[in-house]
Design a protein around this motif. Structure first.
Motif, PDB file in Angstrom:
ATOM      1  N   GLU A  72     -22.324 -39.546   7.654  1.00 52.17           N
ATOM      2  CA  GLU A  72     -20.798 -39.703   8.015  1.00 52.17           C
ATOM      3  C   GLU A  72     -20.259 -38.750   8.641  1.00 52.17           C
ATOM      4  O   GLU A  72     -19.564 -39.040   9.792  1.00 52.17           O
ATOM      5  CB  GLU A  72     -19.866 -39.863   6.450  1.00 52.17           C
ATOM      6  CG  GLU A  72     -18.444 -40.214   6.873  1.00 52.17           C
ATOM      7  CD  GLU A  72     -17.681 -40.319   5.689  1.00 52.17           C
ATOM      8  OE1 GLU A  72     -16.552 -40.670   5.640  1.00 52.17           O
ATOM      9  OE2 GLU A  72     -17.983 -39.812   4.464  1.00 52.17           O
ATOM     10  N   LYS A  73     -20.448 -37.320   8.409  1.00 53.08           N
ATOM     11  CA  LYS A  73     -20.022 -36.225   9.139  1.00 53.08           C
ATOM     12  C   LYS A  73     -20.615 -36.370  10.671  1.00 53.08           C
ATOM     13  O   LYS A  73     -20.114 -35.909  11.491  1.00 53.08           O
ATOM     14  CB  LYS A  73     -20.153 -34.805   8.451  1.00 53.08           C
ATOM     15  CG  LYS A  73     -19.740 -33.682   9.247  1.00 53.08           C
ATOM     16  CD  LYS A  73     -18.243 -33.725   9.213  1.00 53.08           C
ATOM     17  CE  LYS A  73     -17.610 -32.430   9.840  1.00 53.08           C
ATOM     18  NZ  LYS A  73     -16.254 -32.441   9.984  1.00 53.08           N
ATOM     19  N   ALA A  74     -21.888 -36.291  10.691  1.00 54.72           N
ATOM     20  CA  ALA A  74     -22.636 -36.572  11.804  1.00 54.72           C
ATOM     21  C   ALA A  74     -22.070 -37.631  12.815  1.00 54.72           C
ATOM     22  O   ALA A  74     -21.948 -37.078  13.671  1.00 54.72           O
ATOM     23  CB  ALA A  74     -24.097 -36.775  11.499  1.00 54.72           C
ATOM     24  N   GLU A  75     -21.715 -38.794  12.204  1.00 52.01           N
ATOM     25  CA  GLU A  75     -21.266 -39.951  12.961  1.00 52.01           C
ATOM     26  C   GLU A  75     -19.662 -39.326  13.599  1.00 52.01           C
ATOM     27  O   GLU A  75     -19.377 -39.793  14.596  1.00 52.01           O
ATOM     28  CB  GLU A  75     -21.084 -40.891  12.121  1.00 52.01           C
ATOM     29  CG  GLU A  75     -22.443 -41.847  11.861  1.00 52.01           C
ATOM     30  CD  GLU A  75     -22.977 -42.235  13.120  1.00 52.01           C
ATOM     31  OE1 GLU A  75     -22.503 -42.487  14.063  1.00 52.01           O
ATOM     32  OE2 GLU A  75     -24.168 -42.838  12.871  1.00 52.01           O
ATOM     33  N   GLU A  76     -19.196 -38.759  12.726  1.00 43.14           N
ATOM     34  CA  GLU A  76     -17.605 -38.230  13.054  1.00 43.14           C
ATOM     35  C   GLU A  76     -17.816 -37.127  14.196  1.00 43.14           C
ATOM     36  O   GLU A  76     -17.031 -37.398  15.373  1.00 43.14           O
ATOM     37  CB  GLU A  76     -17.074 -37.578  11.746  1.00 43.14           C
ATOM     38  CG  GLU A  76     -15.598 -37.159  12.288  1.00 43.14           C
ATOM     39  CD  GLU A  76     -15.099 -36.356  11.031  1.00 43.14           C
ATOM     40  OE1 GLU A  76     -14.480 -35.266  11.383  1.00 43.14           O
ATOM     41  OE2 GLU A  76     -15.245 -36.730  10.047  1.00 43.14           O
ATOM     42  N   ILE A  77     -18.749 -36.231  14.134  1.00 42.78           N
ATOM     43  CA  ILE A  77     -18.950 -35.262  15.091  1.00 42.78           C
ATOM     44  C   ILE A  77     -19.288 -35.982  16.419  1.00 42.78           C
ATOM     45  O   ILE A  77     -18.946 -35.611  17.586  1.00 42.78           O
ATOM     46  CB  ILE A  77     -19.815 -34.182  14.810  1.00 42.78           C
ATOM     47  CG1 ILE A  77     -19.222 -33.373  13.574  1.00 42.78           C
ATOM     48  CG2 ILE A  77     -20.220 -33.292  15.731  1.00 42.78           C
ATOM     49  CD1 ILE A  77     -20.332 -32.738  12.912  1.00 42.78           C
ATOM     50  N   ALA A  78     -20.308 -36.982  16.269  1.00 44.63           N
ATOM     51  CA  ALA A  78     -20.739 -37.332  17.339  1.00 44.63           C
ATOM     52  C   ALA A  78     -20.001 -38.580  18.445  1.00 44.63           C
ATOM     53  O   ALA A  78     -20.265 -38.583  19.582  1.00 44.63           O
ATOM     54  CB  ALA A  78     -22.231 -38.225  17.105  1.00 44.63           C
ATOM     55  N   LEU A  79     -18.828 -38.544  17.887  1.00 46.22           N
ATOM     56  CA  LEU A  79     -17.867 -39.574  18.654  1.00 46.22           C
ATOM     57  C   LEU A  79     -17.540 -38.961  19.882  1.00 46.22           C
ATOM     58  O   LEU A  79     -17.250 -39.425  20.886  1.00 46.22           O
ATOM     59  CB  LEU A  79     -16.698 -39.885  17.855  1.00 46.22           C
ATOM     60  CG  LEU A  79     -15.581 -40.919  18.248  1.00 46.22           C
ATOM     61  CD1 LEU A  79     -16.336 -42.162  18.646  1.00 46.22           C
ATOM     62  CD2 LEU A  79     -14.509 -41.142  17.260  1.00 46.22           C
ATOM     63  N   SER A  80     -17.090 -37.587  19.897  1.00 45.91           N
ATOM     64  CA  SER A  80     -16.882 -36.839  21.131  1.00 45.91           C
ATOM     65  C   SER A  80     -17.877 -37.052  22.047  1.00 45.91           C
ATOM     66  O   SER A  80     -17.505 -37.112  23.178  1.00 45.91           O
ATOM     67  CB  SER A  80     -16.255 -35.328  20.704  1.00 45.91           C
ATOM     68  OG  SER A  80     -17.511 -34.672  20.379  1.00 45.91           O
TER      69      SER A  80
END
Length: 327
Positions: A232-240
């Protein structure tokens, strides 16, 4: 598995070019301590968000602030320049930092047609000259006569006892074939065109001819990676990074945007899904599993990791987690 770094020195929205460059140098120091093999910087022009316009200058600063990690260009845009001057630059770097320099060479035009003309001072240079330029660069580096008869009495100085390692960067089988025929190392840009990868790597190995400094083929693969403790955190970071790629492909603001959720069109969502083929996003276990699969697929033991997200701390965390998983 060997891990290396490609850093494009991209500005995050709200930051400055100076901060982006300071982050690049800091990341080099961090990844050296973590055991990474090499640290390369890119060359881009006429871009408001990508600071790396002169890899040779930035390489010198990185090498001065590190001790062991190999430092290179990913890559110098040779069609816009003189092989002689590129050889001089890298011989100077090799003199200052022996056995640490990588000459990464790209065929990219470097931007729009107008930008390319600005780089060549208005001279319309043919891209068909690239193979000859690569051969001339090799000969200047090796202190043999360049293929161009016009310059046969010219040598590149300073004289050096060691020679920088030469890499050709490519995203097609054509670039791979040239690297093989020239007897250089080859980097495949999975982070640009993953669909071409297997054909390119097979072509490189089949066409390889030993050169003065390289008796056997040597290849690595560059890929986007975003790694965090949870998916979940990786997906959040990857959005940028997802949003940044959308903007870059449209020729818009090339600074990295905040990962705050914004309204995306159906076309945007489709493009993000397509772009995810160029990267791995996930936990250390997932990233390790995917990289090991790609290692078998590409038959390589080295990956260059590129990571362009909003927070520098998230980038550093990715490289720490990968080091813990592999090194």
């Amino acid at each position: 598995m060997k891990l290396s770094v490609l850093d494009q020195s991209v500005i995050s929205v709200g930051q400055t070019a100076r901060i982006a460059l300071q982050h690049t140098i800091e990341l080099a120091k961090i990844t050296e301590e973590l055991g990474y093999t090499r640290f390369w910087v890119a060359e881009h022009h006429n871009s408001n968000g990508i600071v790396g316009t002169s890899p040779e200058i930035l390489m010198s600063q990185i090498a001065a602030n590190t001790e062991r990690i190999r430092v290179g260009s990913g890559g110098v845009l040779l069609p816009q320049y003189s092989p002689y001057k590129v050889a001089e630059n890298f011989k100077m770097l090799e003199t200052l930092y022996p056995n640490r320099m990588d000459v990464g060479i790209g065929r990219s035009p470097g931007g729009s047609p107008t930008t390319r003309l600005a780089l060549t001072d208005g001279i319309r240079k043919s891209m068909n000259e690239f193979p000859r330029q690569v051969a001339d660069l090799q000969e200047y580096l090796f202190d043999t006569n360049p293929g161009s008869k016009l310059f046969h009495n010219v040598k590149a100085y300073p004289s050096i006892q060691t020679v920088p390692e030469m890499w050709l960067l490519g995203v097609t089988h054509r670039g791979a074939r040239l690297a093989g025929e020239m007897g250089t190392s080859f980097t495949f840009g999975h982070f640009i065109h993953p669909a071409n990868g297997l054909h390119a790597m097979e072509t490189y190995r089949k066409s390889f001819q030993p050169s003065k400094t390289q008796p056997s083929p040597k290849a690595n693969v560059c890929i986007f990676v975003v790694c965090s403790d949870t998916q979940e955190k990786a997906e959040e970071i990857a959005l940028s990074q997802d949003l940044w790629l959308l903007a870059v492909e449209r020729g818009l603001d090339t600074r990295i945007p905040s990962p705050k959720q914004k309204k995306l069109s159906p076309r945007d969502k489709e493009k993000i899904i397509e772009n995810r083929k160029r990267m791995i996003v996930g936990t250390p276990q997932k990233v390790k599993e995917e990289l090991l699969k790609l290692s078998d697929f590409y038959q390589t033991d080295e990956f260059m990791i590129i990571h362009n997200t909003f927070q520098f701390e998230d980038k550093v965390r990715t490289y720490h987690l990968l080091a813990e998983a592999f090194l």
